[in-house]
Design a protein around this motif. Structure first.
Motif, mmCIF file in Angstrom:
data_model
loop_
_atom_site.group_PDB
_atom_site.id
_atom_site.type_symbol
_atom_site.label_atom_id
_atom_site.label_comp_id
_atom_site.label_asym_id
_atom_site.label_seq_id
_atom_site.Cartn_x
_atom_site.Cartn_y
_atom_site.Cartn_z
ATOM 1 N N PHE A 55 3.050 6.076 6.831
ATOM 2 C CA PHE A 55 3.937 6.329 5.697
ATOM 3 C C PHE A 55 5.353 6.607 6.193
ATOM 4 O O PHE A 55 6.329 6.076 5.681
ATOM 5 C CB PHE A 55 3.420 7.514 4.869
ATOM 6 C CG PHE A 55 4.143 7.713 3.563
ATOM 7 C CD1 PHE A 55 3.597 7.241 2.382
ATOM 8 C CD2 PHE A 55 5.366 8.377 3.507
ATOM 9 C CE1 PHE A 55 4.250 7.419 1.173
ATOM 10 C CE2 PHE A 55 6.037 8.554 2.312
ATOM 11 C CZ PHE A 55 5.481 8.068 1.138
ATOM 12 N N LYS A 56 5.442 7.445 7.233
ATOM 13 C CA LYS A 56 6.762 7.788 7.770
ATOM 14 C C LYS A 56 7.417 6.572 8.413
ATOM 15 O O LYS A 56 8.626 6.362 8.300
ATOM 16 C CB LYS A 56 6.652 8.915 8.790
ATOM 17 C CG LYS A 56 8.012 9.380 9.312
ATOM 18 C CD LYS A 56 7.900 10.558 10.239
ATOM 19 C CE LYS A 56 9.285 10.991 10.706
ATOM 20 N NZ LYS A 56 9.219 12.134 11.660
ATOM 21 N N LYS A 57 6.619 5.734 9.074
ATOM 22 C CA LYS A 57 7.166 4.553 9.730
ATOM 23 C C LYS A 57 7.811 3.623 8.714
ATOM 24 O O LYS A 57 8.879 3.054 8.967
ATOM 25 C CB LYS A 57 6.054 3.816 10.481
ATOM 26 C CG LYS A 57 6.519 2.524 11.150
ATOM 27 C CD LYS A 57 5.369 1.822 11.865
ATOM 28 C CE LYS A 57 5.847 0.500 12.482
ATOM 29 N NZ LYS A 57 4.743 -0.215 13.168
ATOM 30 N N GLU A 68 4.331 16.007 11.796
ATOM 31 C CA GLU A 68 5.256 15.066 12.383
ATOM 32 C C GLU A 68 5.172 15.053 13.899
ATOM 33 O O GLU A 68 6.096 14.657 14.585
ATOM 34 C CB GLU A 68 6.676 15.382 11.926
ATOM 35 C CG GLU A 68 6.840 15.295 10.404
ATOM 36 C CD GLU A 68 8.260 15.620 9.962
ATOM 37 O OE1 GLU A 68 9.191 15.297 10.717
ATOM 38 O OE2 GLU A 68 8.414 16.208 8.908
ATOM 39 N N VAL A 69 4.054 15.512 14.439
ATOM 40 C CA VAL A 69 3.870 15.467 15.879
ATOM 41 C C VAL A 69 3.907 14.009 16.340
ATOM 42 O O VAL A 69 3.335 13.130 15.708
ATOM 43 C CB VAL A 69 2.528 16.114 16.261
ATOM 44 C CG1 VAL A 69 2.259 15.918 17.757
ATOM 45 C CG2 VAL A 69 2.551 17.596 15.936
ATOM 46 N N ARG A 77 0.817 -1.212 0.000
ATOM 47 C CA ARG A 77 0.000 0.000 0.000
ATOM 48 C C ARG A 77 0.852 1.263 0.000
ATOM 49 O O ARG A 77 0.526 2.240 -0.686
ATOM 50 C CB ARG A 77 -0.935 -0.031 1.198
ATOM 51 C CG ARG A 77 -2.024 -1.079 1.013
ATOM 52 C CD ARG A 77 -2.714 -1.400 2.286
ATOM 53 N NE ARG A 77 -3.843 -2.301 2.035
ATOM 54 C CZ ARG A 77 -4.458 -2.992 2.950
ATOM 55 N NH1 ARG A 77 -4.076 -2.913 4.204
ATOM 56 N NH2 ARG A 77 -5.467 -3.775 2.635
ATOM 57 N N ILE A 78 1.948 1.242 0.745
ATOM 58 C CA ILE A 78 2.828 2.409 0.759
ATOM 59 C C ILE A 78 3.474 2.598 -0.605
ATOM 60 O O ILE A 78 3.650 3.721 -1.079
ATOM 61 C CB ILE A 78 3.893 2.267 1.868
ATOM 62 C CG1 ILE A 78 3.224 2.226 3.247
ATOM 63 C CG2 ILE A 78 4.900 3.411 1.802
ATOM 64 C CD1 ILE A 78 2.366 3.428 3.567
ATOM 65 N N VAL A 135 -6.023 11.179 7.447
ATOM 66 C CA VAL A 135 -4.764 11.625 6.857
ATOM 67 C C VAL A 135 -3.624 11.575 7.864
ATOM 68 O O VAL A 135 -2.491 11.211 7.534
ATOM 69 C CB VAL A 135 -4.905 13.057 6.290
ATOM 70 C CG1 VAL A 135 -3.590 13.528 5.695
ATOM 71 C CG2 VAL A 135 -6.002 13.106 5.251
ATOM 72 N N SER A 136 -3.905 11.918 9.102
ATOM 73 C CA SER A 136 -2.845 11.925 10.107
ATOM 74 C C SER A 136 -2.305 10.518 10.319
ATOM 75 O O SER A 136 -1.096 10.313 10.479
ATOM 76 C CB SER A 136 -3.360 12.508 11.420
ATOM 77 O OG SER A 136 -4.422 11.731 11.940
ATOM 78 N N TYR A 137 -3.183 9.528 10.307
ATOM 79 C CA TYR A 137 -2.726 8.145 10.457
ATOM 80 C C TYR A 137 -1.932 7.718 9.228
ATOM 81 O O TYR A 137 -0.911 7.026 9.336
ATOM 82 C CB TYR A 137 -3.914 7.215 10.674
ATOM 83 C CG TYR A 137 -3.492 5.767 10.751
ATOM 84 C CD1 TYR A 137 -2.688 5.325 11.795
ATOM 85 C CD2 TYR A 137 -3.879 4.854 9.774
ATOM 86 C CE1 TYR A 137 -2.274 3.999 11.860
ATOM 87 C CE2 TYR A 137 -3.473 3.539 9.834
ATOM 88 C CZ TYR A 137 -2.678 3.119 10.881
ATOM 89 O OH TYR A 137 -2.268 1.816 10.943
#
Length: 636
Positions: free
Chosen positions: A261-263, A362-363, A227-228, A254-256
């Motif tokens: 995505f960053k992970k 990025e919180v 998915r990513i 979107v926040s999730y």
């Protein structure tokens, strides 16, 4: 698989016919990615076509018969003139009781998942039976369907006879390849390990273990990676907004989406886009085809998105249900994208505004989504007040003390030093509420819904073995390092204990585990419950009769004393209530005839202590037995 074994399993199976279909395909038609819901036969009576079965290519023509296992992906294309075929959908089960050897063969060979195709020789007999079955099936009614079932058995007899005569090679489909193909094609559908296991007719632990062994990663990691990758492609090759991209790969929040995505990418979506030098697409034909591709732009809920389970089902493809809070989030991210794309008003503070916006994406997250047998659950990243009913020993293994648990599971003598500071709630939900938990971990499926109304709740099936349960805890609580460290120490200590015990009990000597004492009906244990620390832990060998008679799914038997001689090993461990019981086995009928009793190789253990199955207790049991044998050897 040996043909004779295959026929034997067909003979033992109970069959249920689910559906019989007749299909005529023209040369401009194709069957695309049909996921077979049950085992089935495809019998072609006219025409030619190319067929893909789990990515393996076949050519079929008149009078070819194919067997397809449940969950396989079937595609038909390149039809010449026309193709006519029957599809017979059926389910086979093996009802108990049956011999252990037959059950083992069934589980090992998975006969009704096998794939094979061949051209039949006795055409008229098979075709007449199939056509009659189809006509009777269309009549409906119990009597007609009963007739269909009798005809199906005759059909199976005919095809097995030809299978045997032609020495057709039957083979198991590649399970991991099936899972990968399914994920890569249906990543936009609600996929869980449970749904894959059910579809492919295997257990969840089995498919998870096979996938991990072959690919080196979990099914869920592979699913998220796919998915990513799709999201990265959209970020590079389209001008879609972040909200559109998130939605198109299944993340309404979107926040999730940014967090996950960053992970997996090491960057936020905007950092990834900027680093790749993303510009507006000047390929209108590509853009047009992408926007019309339902496999790309669709809304779906999946195993790393918790909405499916909160809504109790899949969301419709084009239905978007959002709260006012979600609308606010969308507005915020729209402004963020405008700023990042360079379209924001250029003021002296624009740099500061942009930096602030990037920081907001990025919180540090305070919650995360975990996959469970009951769906995805949002839990705290660092829970402080964990409550559990069945698993205090597992939490203590990880260095976590629950604020509350059921007293029963803390009565293990191996956990007594950890009791301080834990509240016992037994069956009182009010007491659980008073503990103000931020996470509940339960092994009781019946209480899941009640617990979930109090705090985020994770269900870990109580039937899992110690290692699998520890793996679930490490995954849910991000304690992989702690689990690895504990298991490294555990394995070293167990290896040492094994060596010590094997120096005392020879490899050719057997060990039996009983419970009940000399004057009662006896419970015989296999590799489970009280027996697990001896067989799994210390690697001791049970007598052949125990291996033959004990069902791995129910690893115990009730015996009358007269049968003891059939199951008694060279060494016997008897589980009793050591606070109130002890027996003089040398003066008891039957018992005194056993070699283990005559050779002073019978030991009493505390049945209560050996009831517990948490990691700390199991290690304690293993070391207690080791010390018992060492002391006995010294005394001899």
């Amino acid at each position: 698989m040996n043909i004779d074994d295959h026929i034997l399993l067909w003979k033992a199976a109970s069959i249920q016919v689910f559906d019989i279909r007749y299909t005529r395909m023209q040369n401009d038609e194709q069957l695309s990615s049909y996921r077979v819901p049950t085992s089935c036969f495809l019998y072609a009576i006219k025409g030619k076509a190319d067929l893909l079965l789990d990515s393996k290519a076949y050519k079929i023509e008149s009078f070819y018969i194919m067997h397809v296992g449940k969950g396989s992906c079937l595609q038909i294309s390149a039809v010449e003139d026309s193709l006519e075929y029957y599809l017979i959908l059926y389910k086979a089960t093996l009802h108990l009781p049956h011999r252990k050897s037959l059950l083992a063969l069934w589980e090992r060979e998975k006969p009704f998942q096998l794939q094979y195709v061949f051209q039949v020789s006795n055409v008229l007999t098979l075709q007449e039976k199939i056509e009659t079955m189809y006509r009777e099936w269309l009549k409906q009614g119990n009597l007609a369907h009963f007739y269909v079932k009798s005809l199906f058995y005759q059909f199976v007899y005919e095809f097995l006879q030809q299978l045997h005569q032609q020495q057709v090679i039957v083979q198991q489909p590649d399970l991991v390849e099936q899972i990968q193909n399914y994920i890569e094609e249906y990543y936009s559908q609600p996929i869980t390990r449970e749904s894959l296991a059910q579809m492919l007719n295997y257990s969840v632990p089995y498919i998870a273990k096979q996938f991990k062994q072959k690919t080196g990663r979990s099914i869920i990691d592979y699913l998220i990676q796919i998915r990513i990758q799709k999201a990265q492609h959209l970020l590079i090759h389209t001008t879609s907004s972040l909200q559109e991209i998130a939605s198109s790969v299944g993340y309404e929040d979107v926040s999730y989406f940014i967090r996950i995505f960053k992970k997996y990418s090491g960057q936020t979506p905007m950092q990834f886009k900027q680093q790749r030098g993303q510009k507006k697409s000047y390929r209108p034909m590509y853009r047009l085809s992408l926007s019309n591709d339902k496999k790309w732009i669709r809304h779906y809920i999946d195993n790393d998105n918790y909405y499916q389970y909160k809504q109790k089902g899949d969301l419709p493809m084009n239905k978007k249900t959002k709260s006012s809070m979600m609308a606010t989030l969308l507005l915020c991210f729209t402004l963020l994208l405008s700023a990042c794309s360079g379209n924001a008003i250029n003021t002296s503070n624009s740099g500061e505004t942009k930096a602030s916006a990037n920081q907001s994406t990025e919180v540090q997250a305070t919650t995360k989504i975990v996959s469970t047998v009951n769906g995805d659950v949002e839990i705290p990243v660092d829970p402080k007040r964990i409550v559990t009913d069945h698993y205090p020993g597992f939490l203590l293994t990880l260095g976590i003390k629950p604020v509350g648990t059921q007293e029963l599971y803390m009565k293990s003598p191996y956990l007594k030093e950890h009791n301080e500071g834990i509240t016992y709630f037994e069956d009182s939900l009010e007491a659980v509420v008073d503990l103000k938990p931020d996470l509940i971990i339960t092994g009781d499926e019946k209480k899941y819904e009640a617990f979930a109304k109090i705090a985020p709740t994770v269900l870990i099936p109580f039937t899992l073995e110690m290692g699998a349960t520890l793996e679930e805890f490490s995954r849910i609580l991000d304690k992989e390092k702690e689990v690895k460290a504990w298991l490294d120490d555990y394995n070293q200590r167990v290896a040492k204990a094994r060596q010590t015990v094997q120096d005392i009990i020879g490899k050719d000597q057997t060990v039996t585990i009983f419970a009940g004492g000399a004057k009662n009906d006896i419970t015989l244990y296999g590799n489970g419950y009280t027996g697990r620390s001896f067989y799994d832990g210390l690697g001791l060998t049970p007598p052949a009769k125990v291996l033959e008679e004990i069902d791995p799914e129910k690893p115990w038997l009730q015996l009358s004393p007269e049968l003891l001689t059939d199951y008694a090993g060279d060494y016997i461990f008897m589980a009793v209530d050591k606070a109130t019981e002890t027996y003089d086995y040398k003066n008891e009928p039957v018992w005194k005839t056993l070699d283990a009793v005559q050779n002073d190789q019978i030991f009493e253990i505390d049945g209560w202590s050996f009831w517990f199955s948490d990691p700390i207790s199991i290690l304690g049991q293993i070391e207690e037995v080791t010390e018992m044998l060492v002391q006995h050897a010294k005394e001899k």
